[in-house]
Design a protein around this motif. Structure first.
Motif, PDB file in Angstrom:
ATOM      1  N   GLY A 191      21.821 -15.778  23.156  1.00 38.98           N
ATOM      2  CA  GLY A 191      21.400 -14.864  22.093  1.00 38.98           C
ATOM      3  C   GLY A 191      20.435 -15.511  21.132  1.00 38.98           C
ATOM      4  N   LEU A 192      20.638 -16.809  20.862  1.00 41.78           N
ATOM      5  CA  LEU A 192      19.709 -17.522  19.987  1.00 41.78           C
ATOM      6  C   LEU A 192      18.329 -17.615  20.629  1.00 41.78           C
ATOM      7  CD1 LEU A 192      19.515 -19.071  17.294  1.00 41.78           C
ATOM      8  CD2 LEU A 192      20.093 -21.148  18.545  1.00 41.78           C
ATOM      9  N   ALA A 193      18.295 -17.815  21.934  1.00 43.04           N
ATOM     10  CA  ALA A 193      17.005 -17.849  22.637  1.00 43.04           C
ATOM     11  C   ALA A 193      16.291 -16.505  22.506  1.00 43.04           C
ATOM     12  CB  ALA A 193      17.230 -18.198  24.102  1.00 43.04           C
ATOM     13  N   ASP A 194      17.024 -15.409  22.690  1.00 40.26           N
ATOM     14  CA  ASP A 194      16.418 -14.082  22.550  1.00 40.26           C
ATOM     15  C   ASP A 194      15.957 -13.812  21.120  1.00 40.26           C
ATOM     16  OD1 ASP A 194      16.969 -13.644  25.212  1.00 40.26           O
ATOM     17  OD2 ASP A 194      18.858 -12.585  24.823  1.00 40.26           O
ATOM     18  N   LEU A 195      16.674 -14.388  20.153  1.00 45.68           N
ATOM     19  CA  LEU A 195      16.325 -14.169  18.742  1.00 45.68           C
ATOM     20  C   LEU A 195      15.060 -14.915  18.351  1.00 45.68           C
ATOM     21  CD1 LEU A 195      17.015 -13.184  15.823  1.00 45.68           C
ATOM     22  CD2 LEU A 195      18.380 -15.285  15.596  1.00 45.68           C
ATOM     23  N   ILE A 196      14.968 -16.180  18.723  1.00 46.61           N
ATOM     24  CA  ILE A 196      13.875 -17.004  18.202  1.00 46.61           C
ATOM     25  C   ILE A 196      12.567 -16.796  18.956  1.00 46.61           C
ATOM     26  CG2 ILE A 196      15.516 -18.740  17.433  1.00 46.61           C
ATOM     27  CD1 ILE A 196      14.691 -20.502  19.743  1.00 46.61           C
ATOM     28  N   GLU A 197      12.631 -16.348  20.195  1.00 46.89           N
ATOM     29  CA  GLU A 197      11.392 -16.257  20.986  1.00 46.89           C
ATOM     30  C   GLU A 197      10.332 -15.377  20.319  1.00 46.89           C
ATOM     31  OE1 GLU A 197      10.593 -16.549  25.675  1.00 46.89           O
ATOM     32  OE2 GLU A 197      11.839 -14.850  25.053  1.00 46.89           O
ATOM     33  N   PRO A 198      10.668 -14.201  19.792  1.00 45.63           N
ATOM     34  CA  PRO A 198       9.619 -13.396  19.148  1.00 45.63           C
ATOM     35  C   PRO A 198       9.357 -13.766  17.691  1.00 45.63           C
ATOM     36  CG  PRO A 198      11.648 -12.148  19.202  1.00 45.63           C
ATOM     37  CD  PRO A 198      11.937 -13.428  19.915  1.00 45.63           C
ATOM     38  N   LEU A 199      10.211 -14.581  17.074  1.00 44.05           N
ATOM     39  CA  LEU A 199      10.096 -14.845  15.641  1.00 44.05           C
ATOM     40  C   LEU A 199       9.475 -16.190  15.308  1.00 44.05           C
ATOM     41  CD1 LEU A 199      13.542 -13.512  14.314  1.00 44.05           C
ATOM     42  CD2 LEU A 199      11.353 -12.321  14.388  1.00 44.05           C
ATOM     43  N   CYS A 200       9.567 -17.154  16.209  1.00 43.01           N
ATOM     44  CA  CYS A 200       9.093 -18.508  15.876  1.00 43.01           C
ATOM     45  C   CYS A 200       8.757 -19.245  17.162  1.00 43.01           C
ATOM     46  CB  CYS A 200      10.155 -19.249  15.065  1.00 43.01           C
ATOM     47  SG  CYS A 200      11.798 -19.225  15.783  1.00 43.01           S
TER      48      CYS A 200
ATOM     49  N   ALA B 124      11.250 -15.386   8.077  1.00 40.04           N
ATOM     50  CA  ALA B 124      12.334 -16.276   7.644  1.00 40.04           C
ATOM     51  C   ALA B 124      13.646 -15.520   7.440  1.00 40.04           C
ATOM     52  CB  ALA B 124      11.927 -16.997   6.357  1.00 40.04           C
ATOM     53  N   VAL B 125      13.592 -14.408   6.735  1.00 43.17           N
ATOM     54  CA  VAL B 125      14.819 -13.657   6.447  1.00 43.17           C
ATOM     55  C   VAL B 125      15.380 -13.036   7.724  1.00 43.17           C
ATOM     56  CG1 VAL B 125      15.754 -11.669   5.211  1.00 43.17           C
ATOM     57  CG2 VAL B 125      14.201 -13.236   4.052  1.00 43.17           C
ATOM     58  N   ALA B 126      14.521 -12.481   8.562  1.00 40.49           N
ATOM     59  CA  ALA B 126      14.985 -11.884   9.823  1.00 40.49           C
ATOM     60  C   ALA B 126      15.691 -12.918  10.687  1.00 40.49           C
ATOM     61  CB  ALA B 126      13.805 -11.276  10.578  1.00 40.49           C
ATOM     62  N   LEU B 127      15.209 -14.151  10.638  1.00 44.29           N
ATOM     63  CA  LEU B 127      15.822 -15.197  11.447  1.00 44.29           C
ATOM     64  C   LEU B 127      17.216 -15.558  10.956  1.00 44.29           C
ATOM     65  CD1 LEU B 127      15.483 -17.304  13.742  1.00 44.29           C
ATOM     66  CD2 LEU B 127      14.713 -18.891  11.982  1.00 44.29           C
ATOM     67  N   ILE B 128      17.360 -15.846   9.651  1.00 42.00           N
ATOM     68  CA  ILE B 128      18.670 -16.290   9.166  1.00 42.00           C
ATOM     69  C   ILE B 128      19.695 -15.157   9.224  1.00 42.00           C
ATOM     70  CG2 ILE B 128      17.692 -18.113   7.732  1.00 42.00           C
ATOM     71  CD1 ILE B 128      18.032 -16.361   5.313  1.00 42.00           C
ATOM     72  N   GLU B 129      19.246 -13.922   9.080  1.00 42.08           N
ATOM     73  CA  GLU B 129      20.182 -12.810   9.227  1.00 42.08           C
ATOM     74  C   GLU B 129      20.547 -12.589  10.698  1.00 42.08           C
ATOM     75  OE1 GLU B 129      18.376  -9.493   7.280  1.00 42.08           O
ATOM     76  OE2 GLU B 129      18.862 -10.225   5.260  1.00 42.08           O
ATOM     77  N   GLY B 130      19.594 -12.796  11.596  1.00 42.21           N
ATOM     78  CA  GLY B 130      19.895 -12.700  13.021  1.00 42.21           C
ATOM     79  C   GLY B 130      20.842 -13.782  13.479  1.00 42.21           C
ATOM     80  N   ILE B 131      20.719 -14.974  12.896  1.00 40.62           N
ATOM     81  CA  ILE B 131      21.646 -16.065  13.215  1.00 40.62           C
ATOM     82  C   ILE B 131      23.073 -15.683  12.834  1.00 40.62           C
ATOM     83  CG2 ILE B 131      22.309 -18.407  12.524  1.00 40.62           C
ATOM     84  CD1 ILE B 131      19.284 -19.042  12.398  1.00 40.62           C
ATOM     85  N   GLN B 132      23.229 -15.034  11.694  1.00 39.33           N
ATOM     86  CA  GLN B 132      24.561 -14.592  11.273  1.00 39.33           C
ATOM     87  C   GLN B 132      25.091 -13.492  12.192  1.00 39.33           C
ATOM     88  OE1 GLN B 132      24.341 -13.544   7.134  1.00 39.33           O
ATOM     89  NE2 GLN B 132      23.651 -15.586   6.507  1.00 39.33           N
ATOM     90  N   ASP B 133      24.212 -12.645  12.710  1.00 38.94           N
ATOM     91  CA  ASP B 133      24.644 -11.614  13.655  1.00 38.94           C
ATOM     92  C   ASP B 133      25.247 -12.227  14.916  1.00 38.94           C
ATOM     93  OD1 ASP B 133      23.840  -9.599  11.965  1.00 38.94           O
ATOM     94  OD2 ASP B 133      21.886  -9.311  12.924  1.00 38.94           O
ATOM     95  N   LEU B 134      24.841 -13.444  15.258  1.00 40.09           N
ATOM     96  CA  LEU B 134      25.354 -14.120  16.443  1.00 40.09           C
ATOM     97  C   LEU B 134      26.657 -14.858  16.178  1.00 40.09           C
ATOM     98  CD1 LEU B 134      22.019 -15.599  17.841  1.00 40.09           C
ATOM     99  CD2 LEU B 134      23.373 -13.768  18.874  1.00 40.09           C
ATOM    100  N   GLY B 135      27.171 -14.754  14.958  1.00 42.24           N
ATOM    101  CA  GLY B 135      28.377 -15.490  14.618  1.00 42.24           C
ATOM    102  C   GLY B 135      28.109 -16.940  14.282  1.00 42.24           C
TER     103      GLY B 135
END
Length: 559
Positions: free
Chosen positions: A137-146, A168-179
């Motif tokens: 999930g982290l791979a799917d999150l970061i690929e389009p953002l950074c 920046a905000v989308a990333l740290i909030e997405g990280i929290q979505d992954l637990g």
């Protein structure tokens, strides 16, 4: 008559002069009991989670010393109260000011200019263990953002780079979505909690550290008073497993030991306490005769941190770590202050009361090793410079899900482990079991180079320059398995595994077991070995040749 305001700003030298002048004037007025218009406010008792920090800053100011800029920024506005401004900067795609650059590190964001006009984000992963779906999930999150990659850090953690301010905000909030979490992973906070990466699966461990690392992790996250320390702070738990945690490089080191009977304390497993480790300043944690019950580790850590809050230097960033507090007041006085916070005395035993700890294995983080669970192994994957791409992250997560127990375990050696891999015995009468050479029952059994063949995996092809029957590793061939019955066809392998890359891991002349290998296996080599154990066929029948003097990989057909 309208008076125009002066728009010329003071120089840095003028600002420092005026600040020192006003501070000295205020101190003199307070000393004479004159106070002033704001005297009531100045003498108000601080309250709230930041009370201890404000009192420590006030103590520094009253002693006619100057706070460093970072302490002033924390005093002006707590970083966790400035989140709306971080969101606005993301909307504007604007870089942070120096003060905000420091504040955003409380959220795990580091603005890395002038090297790049972007952020770096560091996560928090207690004990360095995460699930396969979080990794993918982290791979799917970061690929389009950074940047489409992660780095494993020396605190068994992950960090991502090349994050534009707008993401920046989308990333740290997405990280929290992954637990997962990035809160408090930077600036003057308690950093990621490390523990034995093979906790719960290591055959020689004394104690499973996962419970205690997790407890301390959530204790930090849910107590705002433990943020904003004089300087960063590290805590590590070592359960005496095969892979070293390097706990003596931390401010607080908990090393599991077995305490013998007959020394006035309950025999069993305790933590030995070490304090003041900081390798960047050429010092390791100092151990004494203090032992701590594992269940009390969080209470003891809390008391130590609060003493550091009260006594740490807030005027010089280079001398602000806990080591310098201990050097300044002495270890015994520091421990006395901790006992006052704790409300009881430490338990002490002589060194002979502690049994000898098992030795580390310097290579246990690489390759295949037996777990304490019967028939299971962990596989250590080497990551060059700790870097792993998003494509590789998905492949590793798939392997952990299908072939392991689903855990991704990060280590302080900047690599990762996949645990729960079952061993396999070759089938009797296998046509590829040449020369009646049987394969080992499990992956972790040492083997000679000429016994590396597995059905569906790698075969070591004899070198034309071989001597005395030894086999060289200059020619490597992926053998084809029974494609009709194989559970894992080659098209399910990630492309970076299908390529069947191979990095040399041998002596300059041959792979005789008596010789000392010079290089660690690459990630591709480890997973080719893993694929071999479950008869994963590689695509095609190609022969990959590695030249001794060149790093270019050539490929020939007709193997």
């Amino acid at each position: 008559m309208k008076i125009e305001t002066l728009t010329i700003d003071f120089t840095d030298e003028q600002k420092r002069y005026l600040e020192g002048f006003t501070t000295g004037l205020q101190i003199s007025r307070v000393g004479r009991g004159l106070g002033g218009g704001n005297s009531g406010k100045a003498h108000a008792e601080p309250s709230g989670p930041e009370a201890a920090h404000i009192k420590a800053q006030d103590k520094t100011i009253s002693s006619a010393r100057k706070l460093v800029d970072q302490e002033k920024w924390k005093r002006e506005e707590h970083p966790f109260d400035a989140y709306p401004r971080l969101k606005q900067q993301a909307l504007d795609n604007a870089p942070p000011s120096p003060a905000d650059n420091f504040r955003w590190r409380y959220y795990g964001l580091f603005y890395v200019a002038p090297a790049q006009d972007s952020y770096m984000c560091r996560l928090r992963i207690p004990n360095g263990i995460m699930k396969h779906w979080q990794f993918a999930g982290l791979a799917d999150l970061i690929e389009p953002l950074c940047g489409p990659f992660c780095n494993v850090t020396t605190r068994a953690n992950l960090q991502v780079r090349e994050i534009p301010p707008k993401h920046a905000v989308a990333l740290i909030e997405g990280i929290q979505d992954l637990g997962l979490c990035s809160r408090g992973s930077g600036a003057d906070n308690i950093r990621n909690v490390t523990g034995t990466p093979t906790a719960g699966i290591d055959p020689q461990e004394i104690l499973d550290t996962r419970e205690y690392a997790r407890e301390w992790h959530y204790h930090i996250l849910n107590d705002r008073s433990l943020t904003g320390l004089p300087r960063k702070f590290n805590v590590a738990f070592d359960g005496a497993g095969k892979i070293a945690v390097l706990e003596d490089t931390n401010d607080i080191a908990f090393s599991a030991v077995e305490v013998k009977d007959g020394f006035g304390v309950e025999p069993g497993v305790w933590f030995r306490l070490g304090l003041g480790g900081i390798t960047g300043h050429k010092d390791f944690a100092k151990y004494s005769d203090i032992i701590v019950k594992p269940a009390d580790a969080t209470k003891v850590s809390d008391a130590i941190v609060r003493v550091f809050i009260d006594t740490g230097d807030r005027t010089n960033r280079l001398k602000a770590r806990m080591k310098y507090v201990i050097d300044g007041i002495g270890m015994e006085k520091f421990l006395g202050l901790v006992e006052e916070k704790l409300g009881r005395a430490f338990t002490r035993v002589p060194s002979e009361a502690m049994a000898r700890r098992p030795a580390f294995d310097r290579m246990a983080h690489i390759g295949v090793h037996k777990q304490k669970q019967e028939g299971l192994n962990w596989i250590g994957v080497a990551l060059p410079l700790g870097k792993v791409t998003c494509e590789q992250m998905r492949g590793l997560a798939k392997i952990a899900q299908d072939l392991g127990d689903g855990d991704i375990r990060l280590t302080v050696w900047q690599n990762l482990l996949i645990s729960g891999r079952a061993g396999r015995q070759s089938r009797p009468g296998d046509s590829r079991d040449r020369g009646n050479r049987s394969c080992d029952k499990d992956l972790s059994t040492p083997r000679r180079p000429d016994c590396l063949h597995r059905p569906g995996g790698l075969q070591i092809r004899p070198c034309r320059h071989q001597a005395h029957g030894r086999q060289h590793r200059r020619m490597v061939r992926p053998a084809c398995a029974d494609r009709d019955t194989d559970q894992y066809p080659s098209h399910r392998l990630p492309p970076f595994l299908r390529a069947a890359l191979y990095q040399r891991y041998r002596h300059d002349r041959c792979a005789h077991p008596g010789r000392r290998y010079r290089r660690q296996p690459s990630m591709a080599f480890i997973f080719l070995r893993a694929a071999a154990s479950v008869r994963m066929p590689m695509s095609g029948r190609k022969c990959f040749t590695m030249s001794r003097r060149r790093t270019r990989l050539s490929m020939s057909s007709g193997c």
